[in-house]
Design a protein around this motif. Structure first.
Motif, PDB file in Angstrom:
ATOM      1  N   PHE A 462       0.831  -1.210   0.000  1.00 52.47           N
ATOM      2  CA  PHE A 462       0.000   0.000   0.000  1.00 52.47           C
ATOM      3  C   PHE A 462       0.868   1.263   0.000  1.00 52.47           C
ATOM      4  O   PHE A 462       0.615   2.215  -0.744  1.00 52.47           O
ATOM      5  CB  PHE A 462      -0.941  -0.021   1.219  1.00 52.47           C
ATOM      6  CG  PHE A 462      -1.691   1.261   1.451  1.00 52.47           C
ATOM      7  CD1 PHE A 462      -2.520   1.787   0.474  1.00 52.47           C
ATOM      8  CD2 PHE A 462      -1.579   1.935   2.662  1.00 52.47           C
ATOM      9  CE1 PHE A 462      -3.216   2.971   0.683  1.00 52.47           C
ATOM     10  CE2 PHE A 462      -2.273   3.120   2.876  1.00 52.47           C
ATOM     11  CZ  PHE A 462      -3.088   3.640   1.887  1.00 52.47           C
ATOM     12  N   MET A 465       2.347   1.729  -3.402  1.00 50.47           N
ATOM     13  CA  MET A 465       1.298   2.101  -4.366  1.00 50.47           C
ATOM     14  C   MET A 465       0.837   3.539  -4.159  1.00 50.47           C
ATOM     15  O   MET A 465       0.467   4.231  -5.107  1.00 50.47           O
ATOM     16  CB  MET A 465       0.105   1.142  -4.250  1.00 50.47           C
ATOM     17  CG  MET A 465       0.377  -0.243  -4.804  1.00 50.47           C
ATOM     18  SD  MET A 465      -1.029  -1.358  -4.564  1.00 50.47           S
ATOM     19  CE  MET A 465      -2.184  -0.723  -5.807  1.00 50.47           C
ATOM     20  N   SER A 466       0.882   3.989  -2.903  1.00 53.30           N
ATOM     21  CA  SER A 466       0.452   5.363  -2.633  1.00 53.30           C
ATOM     22  C   SER A 466       1.407   6.375  -3.261  1.00 53.30           C
ATOM     23  O   SER A 466       1.124   7.563  -3.321  1.00 53.30           O
ATOM     24  CB  SER A 466       0.345   5.604  -1.124  1.00 53.30           C
ATOM     25  OG  SER A 466       1.624   5.830  -0.569  1.00 53.30           O
ATOM     26  N   ARG A 467       2.554   5.888  -3.716  1.00 49.34           N
ATOM     27  CA  ARG A 467       3.499   6.765  -4.419  1.00 49.34           C
ATOM     28  C   ARG A 467       3.377   6.602  -5.929  1.00 49.34           C
ATOM     29  O   ARG A 467       4.197   7.103  -6.685  1.00 49.34           O
ATOM     30  CB  ARG A 467       4.942   6.467  -3.981  1.00 49.34           C
ATOM     31  CG  ARG A 467       5.189   6.560  -2.491  1.00 49.34           C
ATOM     32  CD  ARG A 467       4.733   7.899  -1.904  1.00 49.34           C
ATOM     33  NE  ARG A 467       5.109   8.054  -0.516  1.00 49.34           N
ATOM     34  CZ  ARG A 467       4.266   8.294   0.475  1.00 49.34           C
ATOM     35  NH1 ARG A 467       2.967   8.405   0.237  1.00 49.34           N
ATOM     36  NH2 ARG A 467       4.700   8.433   1.711  1.00 49.34           N
ATOM     37  N   GLY A 468       2.377   5.818  -6.352  1.00 47.04           N
ATOM     38  CA  GLY A 468       2.111   5.737  -7.782  1.00 47.04           C
ATOM     39  C   GLY A 468       2.536   4.448  -8.464  1.00 47.04           C
ATOM     40  O   GLY A 468       2.375   4.298  -9.667  1.00 47.04           O
ATOM     41  N   LEU A 469       3.123   3.508  -7.706  1.00 41.34           N
ATOM     42  CA  LEU A 469       3.544   2.255  -8.337  1.00 41.34           C
ATOM     43  C   LEU A 469       2.361   1.280  -8.399  1.00 41.34           C
ATOM     44  O   LEU A 469       1.547   1.232  -7.478  1.00 41.34           O
ATOM     45  CB  LEU A 469       4.687   1.609  -7.547  1.00 41.34           C
ATOM     46  CG  LEU A 469       5.956   2.439  -7.375  1.00 41.34           C
ATOM     47  CD1 LEU A 469       6.976   1.667  -6.555  1.00 41.34           C
ATOM     48  CD2 LEU A 469       6.547   2.806  -8.732  1.00 41.34           C
ATOM     49  N   SER A 470       2.307   0.500  -9.467  1.00 42.55           N
ATOM     50  CA  SER A 470       1.245  -0.502  -9.572  1.00 42.55           C
ATOM     51  C   SER A 470       1.495  -1.600  -8.546  1.00 42.55           C
ATOM     52  O   SER A 470       2.601  -1.731  -8.014  1.00 42.55           O
ATOM     53  CB  SER A 470       1.233  -1.110 -10.967  1.00 42.55           C
ATOM     54  OG  SER A 470       2.393  -1.897 -11.145  1.00 42.55           O
TER      55      SER A 470
ATOM     56  N   MET B  51      -6.998   7.310   0.370  1.00 43.25           N
ATOM     57  CA  MET B  51      -5.881   6.761  -0.417  1.00 43.25           C
ATOM     58  C   MET B  51      -6.151   5.301  -0.825  1.00 43.25           C
ATOM     59  O   MET B  51      -5.307   4.669  -1.434  1.00 43.25           O
ATOM     60  CB  MET B  51      -4.612   6.859   0.446  1.00 43.25           C
ATOM     61  CG  MET B  51      -3.307   6.871  -0.314  1.00 43.25           C
ATOM     62  SD  MET B  51      -2.976   8.435  -1.157  1.00 43.25           S
ATOM     63  CE  MET B  51      -2.795   7.890  -2.842  1.00 43.25           C
ATOM     64  N   SER B  74      -7.872   2.433  -7.721  1.00 41.10           N
ATOM     65  CA  SER B  74      -6.872   1.809  -6.850  1.00 41.10           C
ATOM     66  C   SER B  74      -5.943   2.874  -6.278  1.00 41.10           C
ATOM     67  O   SER B  74      -5.945   4.025  -6.733  1.00 41.10           O
ATOM     68  CB  SER B  74      -6.057   0.785  -7.640  1.00 41.10           C
ATOM     69  OG  SER B  74      -5.345   1.437  -8.667  1.00 41.10           O
ATOM     70  N   THR B  75      -5.173   2.472  -5.314  1.00 37.62           N
ATOM     71  CA  THR B  75      -4.261   3.411  -4.644  1.00 37.62           C
ATOM     72  C   THR B  75      -3.342   4.116  -5.635  1.00 37.62           C
ATOM     73  O   THR B  75      -3.186   5.338  -5.596  1.00 37.62           O
ATOM     74  CB  THR B  75      -3.423   2.653  -3.603  1.00 37.62           C
ATOM     75  OG1 THR B  75      -4.308   2.070  -2.646  1.00 37.62           O
ATOM     76  CG2 THR B  75      -2.454   3.578  -2.890  1.00 37.62           C
ATOM     77  N   ASP B  76      -2.747   3.337  -6.535  1.00 39.94           N
ATOM     78  CA  ASP B  76      -1.790   3.964  -7.463  1.00 39.94           C
ATOM     79  C   ASP B  76      -2.511   4.893  -8.445  1.00 39.94           C
ATOM     80  O   ASP B  76      -1.949   5.919  -8.855  1.00 39.94           O
ATOM     81  CB  ASP B  76      -0.931   2.923  -8.186  1.00 39.94           C
ATOM     82  CG  ASP B  76      -1.745   1.849  -8.889  1.00 39.94           C
ATOM     83  OD1 ASP B  76      -2.777   1.422  -8.332  1.00 39.94           O
ATOM     84  OD2 ASP B  76      -1.354   1.431  -9.989  1.00 39.94           O
ATOM     85  N   ALA B  79      -2.970   8.045  -6.636  1.00 41.06           N
ATOM     86  CA  ALA B  79      -1.694   8.771  -6.570  1.00 41.06           C
ATOM     87  C   ALA B  79      -1.445   9.500  -7.879  1.00 41.06           C
ATOM     88  O   ALA B  79      -0.969  10.637  -7.903  1.00 41.06           O
ATOM     89  CB  ALA B  79      -0.549   7.797  -6.271  1.00 41.06           C
ATOM     90  N   LYS B  80      -1.783   8.831  -8.977  1.00 44.51           N
ATOM     91  CA  LYS B  80      -1.542   9.442 -10.292  1.00 44.51           C
ATOM     92  C   LYS B  80      -2.453  10.646 -10.530  1.00 44.51           C
ATOM     93  O   LYS B  80      -2.110  11.537 -11.303  1.00 44.51           O
ATOM     94  CB  LYS B  80      -1.723   8.403 -11.395  1.00 44.51           C
ATOM     95  CG  LYS B  80      -0.540   7.433 -11.448  1.00 44.51           C
ATOM     96  CD  LYS B  80      -0.515   6.642 -12.741  1.00 44.51           C
ATOM     97  CE  LYS B  80       0.760   5.822 -12.838  1.00 44.51           C
ATOM     98  NZ  LYS B  80       0.563   4.407 -12.599  1.00 44.51           N
ATOM     99  N   PHE B  84      -1.825  12.511  -2.303  1.00 47.68           N
ATOM    100  CA  PHE B  84      -0.620  12.034  -1.616  1.00 47.68           C
ATOM    101  C   PHE B  84      -0.900  11.947  -0.123  1.00 47.68           C
ATOM    102  O   PHE B  84      -1.592  12.777   0.446  1.00 47.68           O
ATOM    103  CB  PHE B  84       0.526  13.019  -1.872  1.00 47.68           C
ATOM    104  CG  PHE B  84       1.830  12.625  -1.250  1.00 47.68           C
ATOM    105  CD1 PHE B  84       2.710  11.777  -1.921  1.00 47.68           C
ATOM    106  CD2 PHE B  84       2.200  13.107   0.000  1.00 47.68           C
ATOM    107  CE1 PHE B  84       3.920  11.414  -1.357  1.00 47.68           C
ATOM    108  CE2 PHE B  84       3.414  12.752   0.577  1.00 47.68           C
ATOM    109  CZ  PHE B  84       4.267  11.902  -0.104  1.00 47.68           C
ATOM    110  N   LEU B  85      -0.356  10.897   0.483  1.00 50.04           N
ATOM    111  CA  LEU B  85      -0.533  10.705   1.923  1.00 50.04           C
ATOM    112  C   LEU B  85       0.826  10.453   2.570  1.00 50.04           C
ATOM    113  O   LEU B  85       1.582   9.602   2.117  1.00 50.04           O
ATOM    114  CB  LEU B  85      -1.437   9.478   2.156  1.00 50.04           C
ATOM    115  CG  LEU B  85      -1.546   8.933   3.589  1.00 50.04           C
ATOM    116  CD1 LEU B  85      -2.308   9.902   4.486  1.00 50.04           C
ATOM    117  CD2 LEU B  85      -2.238   7.571   3.591  1.00 50.04           C
ATOM    118  N   LEU B 109       4.706   8.709 -12.141  1.00 47.58           N
ATOM    119  CA  LEU B 109       3.616   9.671 -11.958  1.00 47.58           C
ATOM    120  C   LEU B 109       3.473  10.633 -13.127  1.00 47.58           C
ATOM    121  O   LEU B 109       2.367  10.973 -13.534  1.00 47.58           O
ATOM    122  CB  LEU B 109       3.831  10.481 -10.670  1.00 47.58           C
ATOM    123  CG  LEU B 109       3.573   9.748  -9.353  1.00 47.58           C
ATOM    124  CD1 LEU B 109       3.983  10.626  -8.186  1.00 47.58           C
ATOM    125  CD2 LEU B 109       2.113   9.358  -9.220  1.00 47.58           C
TER     126      LEU B 109
END
Lengths: 511, 259
Positions: A462, A465-470, B51, B74-76, B79-80, B84-85, B109
């Motif tokens: 998580f 992923m919260s940084r943008g990675l799948s 998030m 989804s989370t990603d 983010a895109k 941001f958290l 990103l």
């Protein structure tokens, strides 16, 4: 090194200069080669945007080759004699083979560990008949396997070897260059058949003394039918400054199956030997029982790196053993991928005071696989040291078992031993186990053992992923991080290949 | 203009226990909101649900970002979009350096390749702002970091990744006075760009003096029970939450620790 140099005579100094010049030239050549490989790889990486799960079913296709004659089922004396006579071996080697055959017949499969009952010895016996039609060519290799090679960015030279094409490959040139360069320093590096022919005294003295045919059923089988392999001799005080890679010249029939490797590093010498490579080898039979014997003399250092990736029908029952003398160092780097069943526990026998053994290993077990791997260390002398660091990853219902032995003998006081094994399970179906055996026969031992088994951390996924990675990338990043202690010990090219391998394995798991 | 973030009637459960019981929240572009409340009220749960943390189940309600319903994102994907958290306890990931990680995620990103040298320069600037020494970039992500280094790392990631909506989950807890000041200034500087919006969760007034929230929301027992402006923040800082409980007819809590 500087001490050694100052001891050299002037004659040697001239040779030294000569060696240095050639060294520089070779270094430049190697750089050029590396550069072109890097480019190739970069190209291939670009194309690698989307990867489908490979159909592992292709490995189950029955070997379409027809055998010349099938006389008897099972392994018999005639087959062993035939192997020996084709190789034009001296009598003593034939006798060793026959003695091993007797031992093989008496021994049973081990009563512990993974199930080996499905191994078909009749088929294996047929295969190892030297006259069997084993040649295949690149075009006959199934597309899927070729695709895997290409995705992994394996150089052409390796491709040929991996596909079982055999002798005609481009790296022959590379190999000869390496050989000449090493010869200047008195290093011998040759295939095992040539070693038996050219250095009979030394082979006779060492062969089968470190790894004995009596060790278990498959070491006996190995000694009865060995074919191919490597011999390396490093003279006293010589530091071999390039890693020697075994795939350069594994081309005998059955090589990569029952190959024998014997390495001697004399007093104060050093060597890095790399065995295998990271693409699945296409084999027509499903047993690998190689034998590795390593002799590390006083103050010498040997690093033995292996990345193995077998096709999914393979039983990998390999045996590796090192004898380390006073102040000598053996370093094992071991990556085990693929295979249906692997049983692999490289052993270090520390016979001289102050000898050291360091083992770093990674094992990846996917669906339908049981990888039972680990390490063994026997401390026979005082003040010896051993360290074992292993990582196992299991996914898709795979089983990764860490099995080890650490034994400290009575007179071996003041020893230190430290084990750290970690298992990472990627899903609830997979299994990771640790089965350590510890035998301490004196109480002056500093001993540590740490085992950690866990599932991949959802919160870590998580977080990434919260940084943008799948999700896939996040998992791959975590697994690569887990594997990193092994990857960092490998030469760059191999580390890159190993990471690619992990990515491919994971894509299969997630896709 | 529509809000950047809009949360309506959000109900969230963990193992069938409802933690958030119908949250409404609107954050406009350029606004700074503070989410206050006693421990266990559900503040982190709200931020993490926005998030899409898989450990929380969104049982009811909607989340909109820039007018788009993102319930199924989804989370990603979130983010895109620019959400941001910062994490209270960032996870350790061995094998990848802070620099490589941030460059990888930045490329992910933005979808644009960034040269190593250009990125290094940019990262260096942000690290100086946070008083992090250069070796920090080479270390594995959060591995062996002190509490302060982890917290600063989260802010560093915010600065580098440059999101539109930042949710700061106690970015100041466990930091010494100097570090709180540095983090506060960096966040305030980031938010001086009026295209950025912020939801901050904190128990401390120091950081709020720098980032100057426009709105405050008080979360108690899974519900936002009071909303207001800077004056509300001041009163909570002075008096705690019992006066609010009293207003609501809730039982008072006597041993509540206020910072």
């Amino acid at each position: 090194m500087s001490n050694l140099r100052s001891n050299l005579t002037s004659d040697h100094n001239v040779k030294q200069l000569d060696t240095e010049r050639i060294l520089a030239e070779k270094a430049a050549e190697r750089e050029a080669l590396k550069e072109s490989r890097r480019k190739e790889r970069a190209e291939k990486l670009k194309e690698r945007t989307y990867v489908e799960e490979f159909d592992r079913g292709v490995y189950d296709i029955k070997n379409p080759n027809t055998y010349e004659i099938m006389l008897d089922k099972g392994l018999n004396e005639e087959i062993v004699r035939e192997i020996s006579s084709i190789k034009d071996e001296p009598d003593w080697m034939l006798e060793k083979r026959l003695a091993a055959l007797e031992i093989y017949r008496e021994l049973k499969n081990p009563n512990w560990g993974p199930d080996l009952s499905e191994l078909n010895m009749d088929e294996i016996a047929t295969y190892i008949r030297p006259k069997a039609q084993m040649e295949s060519n690149w075009q006959e290799v199934p597309d899927e396997i070729r695709k895997t090679f290409e995705l992994l960015g394996i150089p052409e030279a390796e491709l040929d070897y991996l596909s079982g094409v055999g002798a005609q490959y481009d790296s022959e040139v590379v190999y000869h260059n390496v050989k000449d360069y090493l010869a200047l320093q008195g290093v011998v590096y040759t295939d095992f058949e040539s070693a038996v022919e050219q250095y009979p005294e030394i082979i006779q003295e060492y062969f089968g003394t470190c790894l004995k045919p009596t060790l278990h059923r498959y070491s006996a089988l190995h000694y009865a039918v060995w074919s191919g392999g490597s011999y390396v001799y490093v003279p006293e005080g010589v530091h071999v400054d390039i890693p020697l890679q075994s795939y350069f010249r594994m081309n005998a029939p059955g090589a990569g199956q029952f190959e024998h490797t014997l390495i001697i590093v004399e007093k104060g010498g050093s060597l890095h030997f790399i065995e295998g490579c990271s693409a699945p080898r296409y084999n027509t039979i499903n047993l690998h029982a190689g034998g590795v014997e390593l002799f590390v003399k006083e103050g010498a250092k040997l690093r033995y790196s292996t990345i193995e990736n077998w096709s999914r029908n393979m039983y990998n029952l390999n045996s590796k053993r090192a004898i380390v003398e006073k102040d000598g160092v053996i370093e094992w780097i071991s990556g085990s991928f693929g295979s249906r069943v692997s049983m692999l526990y490289p052993a270090s026998i520390l016979i001289g005071e102050g000898a050291r053994s360091e083992f770093t290993g990674i094992t990846f077990a996917g669906a339908g696989q049981t990888l039972d791997t680990g390490a063994q260390v026997v401390h026979k002398a005082p003040h010896t040291y051993s360290a074992v660091e292993t990582k196992s990853i299991s996914k898709g219902g795979g089983k990764a078992i860490y099995r080890s032995l650490v034994q400290v003998e009575e007179g071996a006081y003041g020893c230190r031993s430290n084990t750290d094994c970690q298992s990472l399970m990627l899903d609830a179906q997979s299994r990771g186990d640790t089965i350590p055996t510890i035998i301490l026969k004196n109480d002056d031992v500093d001993f540590g053992h740490e085992a950690k088994i866990g599932r991949i951390d959802d919160q870590a996924i998580f977080y990434l992923m919260s940084r943008g990675l799948s999700e896939e990338e996040a998992k791959a990043m975590i697994v690569r991080g887990f594997a990193e202690p092994v990857a960092k010990e490998l030469p760059l090219e191999y580390a890159v290949e190993m990471n690619e391998l992990i990515n491919l394995e994971l894509k299969g798991a997630i896709g | 203009m529509s809000n950047m973030l809009e949360v309506s009637n959000l109900k969230v459960a963990v193992d069938d226990v409802e933690i958030l019981q119908g949250i409404d929240l609107e954050i406009g572009r350029g606004e700074v909101h503070v989410l206050m409340g006693p421990n266990g009220a559900g503040k982190s749960t709200l931020a993490r649900t926005i998030m899409a943390d898989p450990q929380f189940e969104q049982v009811e309600g909607d989340i909109y970002f820039e007018g788009e319903n993102i319930n199924e994102f989804s989370t990603d994907e979130r983010a895109k979009l620019g959400i941001f958290l910062t994490f209270q306890n960032p996870l350790e990931v061995a094998g990848i350096s802070v620099e490589d990680f941030l460059r990888t995620t930045k490329i992910e990103l933005t979808g644009e390749d960034i040269s190593v040298i250009k990125f290094k320069r940019e990262l260096k600037g942000h690290m100086q702002d946070l008083d992090l020494d250069q070796a920090y970039a080479e270390r594995y992500l959060n591995v062996g970091f002190s509490g302060g280094e982890k917290k600063k790392g989260e802010i560093l990631q915010m600065s580098v990744l440059n999101p539109d909506l930042v949710m700061l989950d106690e970015p100041d807890s466990g930091l010494d006075v100097d570090a709180v000041r540095i983090v506060s200034e960096t966040v305030a500087d980031f938010l001086s760009d009026k295209n950025k919006s912020c939801l901050i969760i904190t128990h401390h007034s120091v950081i709020l003096e720098s980032v100057k929230p426009d709105f405050a929301h008080i979360l108690i027992d899974g519900k936002i029970v009071k909303r207001g402006g800077p004056e509300l923040i001041e009163r909570v800082n002075d008096e705690g939450y019992n006066w609010i409980r009293e207003e609501l007819g809730l039982e008072k809590v006597h041993d509540e620790v206020l910072d």
